[in-house]
Design an enzyme around this catalytic site. Structure first.
Site, PDB file in Angstrom:
ATOM      1  N   CYS A  76       0.939  -1.200  -0.054  1.00 50.96           N
ATOM      2  CA  CYS A  76      -0.037   0.333  -0.037  1.00 50.96           C
ATOM      3  C   CYS A  76       0.898   1.341   0.029  1.00 50.96           C
ATOM      4  CB  CYS A  76      -0.824   0.001   1.326  1.00 50.96           C
ATOM      5  SG  CYS A  76      -2.265  -1.020   0.903  1.00 50.96           S
ATOM      6  N   HIS A  77       0.300   2.467  -0.723  1.00 54.65           N
ATOM      7  CA  HIS A  77       1.042   3.383  -0.728  1.00 54.65           C
ATOM      8  C   HIS A  77       0.956   4.370   0.379  1.00 54.65           C
ATOM      9  CE1 HIS A  77       0.802   2.437  -5.065  1.00 54.65           C
ATOM     10  NE2 HIS A  77       1.935   3.033  -5.069  1.00 54.65           N
ATOM     11  N   ASP A 128     -12.088  -5.311  22.096  1.00 53.29           N
ATOM     12  CA  ASP A 128     -10.987  -5.447  22.945  1.00 53.29           C
ATOM     13  C   ASP A 128     -11.598  -4.633  24.438  1.00 53.29           C
ATOM     14  OD1 ASP A 128      -8.272  -5.471  24.261  1.00 53.29           O
ATOM     15  OD2 ASP A 128      -8.344  -3.563  24.057  1.00 53.29           O
TER      16      ASP A 128
END
Length: 161
Positions: A76-77, A128
């Protein structure tokens, strides 16, 4: 069928070269769901969770995650996001929370991965924060809803069966 853009002519993983692509306004929306017990949903919607405002924490986590997508997903860029928005919709009928992310920029590559990452991490953060109360929660249905900009223009997901 189109060939995979992240595989070079030798079959090796390769970052796509976007040097010659035009800069355009690009926006992507993604969604995901976290199913939980009715008790957990009621607790977090009323702000009665012992850990406080779980949605505020999940929102910040999702925004941070979108900004870190290039560090998390190979090839990914790194992008200069101009906007990341996270919203949560309570769905008591289905005992779940819908997580929606929008990412936006002016750039040479799309922001679908950033929106998906934002949704994923926001849902993981909700998990979480609530797992001590409800360890059976399920994260599901993460997908791109819509995108604008770039060579392919506008794309919208169809309805799920």
């Amino acid at each position: 069928m189109s060939k995979l853009s992240h595989i070079n002519s030798r079959g090796e993983a390769s970052m796509v070269d976007v040097t010659d692509k035009a800069v355009s306004q690009r926006t992507a929306w993604a969604e995901g769901y976290i199913r939980m017990s009715a008790h957990t949903l009621q607790m977090i919607s009323a702000g009665e969770h012992a850990k406080g405002d779980v949605f505020a924490v999940a929102r910040i986590a999702g925004i941070q995650a979108a900004k870190q997508t290039a560090s998390l997903i190979p090839l990914c860029h790194p992008l200069m996001l101009s906007k990341v928005q996270l919203d949560f919709e309570l769905e008591p009928k289905h005992s779940r929370v819908r997580v929606i992310a929008m990412c936006k920029l002016a750039g040479q590559t799309g922001v679908e991965m950033e929106a998906l990452t934002a949704v994923s991490v926001a849902a993981l953060t909700l998990f979480d924060m609530c797992k001590a109360v409800d360890p059976a929660m399920v994260i599901e249905g993460i997908r791109v809803l819509e995108k604008h900009g770039g060579k392919t223009g506008h794309w919208q997901a169809g309805e799920l069966a």
